[in-house]
Write an enzyme that holds these catalytic residues in place. Structure first.
Site, PDB file in Angstrom:
ATOM      1  N   GLU A 160      40.089  13.417 -44.012  1.00  0.00           N
ATOM      2  CA  GLU A 160      40.081  14.498 -43.020  1.00  0.00           C
ATOM      3  C   GLU A 160      40.009  15.829 -43.751  1.00  0.00           C
ATOM      4  O   GLU A 160      40.744  16.062 -44.710  1.00  0.00           O
ATOM      5  CB  GLU A 160      41.329  14.440 -42.151  1.00  0.00           C
ATOM      6  CG  GLU A 160      41.428  15.593 -41.147  1.00  0.00           C
ATOM      7  CD  GLU A 160      42.680  15.511 -40.266  1.00  0.00           C
ATOM      8  OE1 GLU A 160      43.096  14.372 -39.943  1.00  0.00           O
ATOM      9  OE2 GLU A 160      43.242  16.571 -39.929  1.00  0.00           O
ATOM     10  N   GLU A 165      43.147  25.848 -39.022  1.00  0.00           N
ATOM     11  CA  GLU A 165      44.161  25.532 -38.016  1.00  0.00           C
ATOM     12  C   GLU A 165      45.071  26.749 -37.867  1.00  0.00           C
ATOM     13  O   GLU A 165      45.283  27.495 -38.822  1.00  0.00           O
ATOM     14  CB  GLU A 165      44.998  24.320 -38.427  1.00  0.00           C
ATOM     15  CG  GLU A 165      44.223  23.021 -38.529  1.00  0.00           C
ATOM     16  CD  GLU A 165      45.111  21.866 -38.963  1.00  0.00           C
ATOM     17  OE1 GLU A 165      45.468  21.037 -38.120  1.00  0.00           O
ATOM     18  OE2 GLU A 165      45.437  21.823 -40.166  1.00  0.00           O
TER      19      GLU A 165
END
Length: 565
Positions: A160, A165
């Protein structure tokens, strides 16, 4: 898509080249996939898939509380931008009712290696978790676009890559954005992460970028690198990034993002464009002007300096020594510095270096062979299984090595029954913890700087692993010594005294017997050794200066600095 004058385009390209390309190892030039979001209404179904299927158990991961939908209310294109909207509303889907809705978009395009640029405004309200990220195309995740044909691998083995974020970093200020890597070697609350403070991300467009090469993954905010992932050892545990990944855009609600305020109604992530670059042109031209030389040398490292030119814009340098080989990448025409660490002091090394472009065209003057000898570096080492917390089944090796006024501390865990090991260096007083760098296997290192030659430092290591941790004893090391160290403990030896500075004789006051006395100069050479009458040592033959004295009683040892007048 936006109205931009030719002058602004030229200036933007110049700045991008100066401040973006110069910081990454591989420059990707060819636009291979993009969405400029120019057509209002629904998202382009040829490029995007709505992921709406709830995972088993009825909730999304990380205690999130939203439904993802394929409705226009949650994702649409308007005024040249993609809008992903998170809303407070009662919504029932798959026989589950939730109080919030949002959208999670999968790109139908997957790729290996390249650069992603996303220009976006991102929500920063409490309880919201906006994310721009990638998952391996092979992930086994029901409802994902690629799952039915390629889903063979569980998370995090698929890899990932989190480009951006916000909202999940307790203790960080508003508008702090993070990037992270999740692999089998570090998943969940990963240690492989970086972050940077941005100006108001909800009101200002920023460019969030990821540059992924076979060597490393770099993350950029507005074309400036703020974090790079480049593990020393690349295998399936640390580097599942040699296969295709696809893009995901979403806003999650709650969970790690915290409590959603009662007055929350809705928020949006607005994406101006997403662009993926790779190098696609056929290249038959080999690099030229390949040079390599030796840079700085210490007792444990040698710097290699390399440069070459190539039309592709990127050079691959392969370095071989001591039966090992690895490759690094750098922009054409820019000098590349590579420091080879963890070498033995006062030892000659031979380096074989070759250069090629990204498709393997070799330079004509391959290879260049360089010889260099590390400088003498005083060090102490040992093996033990002593623990102050927990226990060790086999033990650990330790090395304290002085380089100038720096001390490099290396610990190697010998236990084979511990997995997922990370290490933290502990300073005894005042207590401080430093994360150590993994060298290979369960070997970790950290360098402390600006130390005083002759001073005594006390350090141990915490090994954290799946299911627990073990902490070594503190070890005392005299900076510049080779070798004077011992376990730091409050023993009777700590209570002995003597006058310092010293004249011709050291008179030791101690209530216990002393079996052996050794005096070292600061090069680590023993200049006095005495095994009898050990409480009165004649040093009249020694020149004035600083020395180290080691005193032994049974299995105990203490090292002190002395000054002879």
């Amino acid at each position: 898509m936006k109205n931009t004058t030719p002058y602004k385009l030229l200036l933007s390209f110049f700045l991008f080249c100066q401040f973006g390309f110069a910081q990454v190892d591989v420059v990707y030039n060819n636009l291979v996939w993009s969405d400029e979001f120019n057509s209002s209404g629904s998202i382009d179904s040829n490029k995007w898939h709505h992921q709406t299927q709830i995972p088993a158990g009825g909730s999304w991961f990380n205690n999130e509380v939203q439904h993802y939908t394929n409705r226009l209310a949650n994702s649409f294109v308007d005024a040249g931008a993609l809008n992903i909207v998170a809303k407070r509303e009662n919504f029932t889907d798959q026989n589950v009712t939730k109080q919030f809705t949002s959208a999670r978009l999968n790109s139908k395009f997957a790729f290996k290696y390249g650069r992603v640029d996303i220009r976006a405004k991102v929500p920063n309200g409490q309880g919201t978790w906006p994310a721009l990220w990638l998952l391996g195309k092979n992930i086994n995740e029901d409802g994902g676009f690629f799952d039915s044909n390629f889903g063979t691998t569980s998370w995090p083995a698929c890899g990932e890559i989190d480009i951006m974020e916000h909202g999940i970093f307790p203790g960080q200020p508003l508008n702090y954005i993070g990037a992270a890597i999740h692999t089998p070697s570090s998943s969940g609350n990963t240690i492989n992460k970086g972050g940077i403070q941005a100006s108001d991300i909800s009101q200002n467009y920023h460019i969030y970028s990821m540059n992924w090469s076979p060597n490393q993954i770099s993350f950029l905010l507005d074309n400036v690198v703020f974090y790079t992932y480049n593990p020393t050892i690349k295998n399936s545990s640390t580097w599942p990034f040699d296969a295709d990944q696809y893009l995901i855009f979403n806003i999650a609600m709650g969970g790690f993002a915290g409590t959603i305020p009662a007055n929350f109604n809705q928020t949006s992530m607005i994406i101006d464009y997403v662009r993926v670059y790779q190098n696609t042109a056929t290249d038959t031209q080999a690099p030229t002007n390949f040079v390599a030389s030796i840079g700085s040398i210490t007792g444990s490292s040698i710097e290699l300096l390399m440069n070459a030119n190539d039309n592709s814009g990127t050079i691959a340098y392969t370095i071989s020594y001591n039966g090992e080989s690895f490759t690094v990448y750098n922009p054409s025409g820019n000098q590349k510095s590579v420091i080879i660490p963890n070498l033995l002091s006062n030892t000659n090394y031979v380096f074989t270096i070759t250069a090629s472009d990204m498709v393997g065209n070799p330079v004509a003057n391959n290879p260049i062979i360089l010889n260099a000898t590390t400088s003498f570096s005083p060090q102490c080492s040992g093996t033990s299984n002593l623990a102050q917390i927990g226990s060790f089944s086999s033990g650990y090796n330790y090395i304290f090595q002085t380089n100038g006024t720096d001390v490099k501390i290396t610990y190697n865990l010998l236990d084979t029954d511990k997995v997922g090991v990370v290490a933290f260096l502990w300073r005894q007083s005042p207590f401080t913890e430093y994360q150590m760098t993994n060298v290979s296997g369960n070997s970790f290192t950290h360098t402390i700087t600006n130390q005083t030659i002759g001073s005594t430092i006390n350090y141990g290591v915490k090994f954290a692993y799946s299911g627990g941790m073990s902490v070594t004893n503190y070890y005392s090391y005299v900076v510049g010594s080779a070798c004077a160290m011992g376990v730091s403990a409050f023993t009777e030896l700590n209570q002995l005294t003597f006058s310092n500075p010293i004249g011709d004789v050291i008179e030791i006051n101690s209530t216990i017997s002393i079996d052996n006395v050794e005096i070292y100069n600061l090069l680590g050479t023993i200049v006095v050794k005495q095994e009898s009458n050990t409480k009165r040592i004649d040093v009249s033959d020694l020149q004035s200066g600083v020395y180290l004295i080691s005193l032994y009683s049974g299995e105990e040892k203490i090292v002190k600095k002395i000054i002879i007048k």
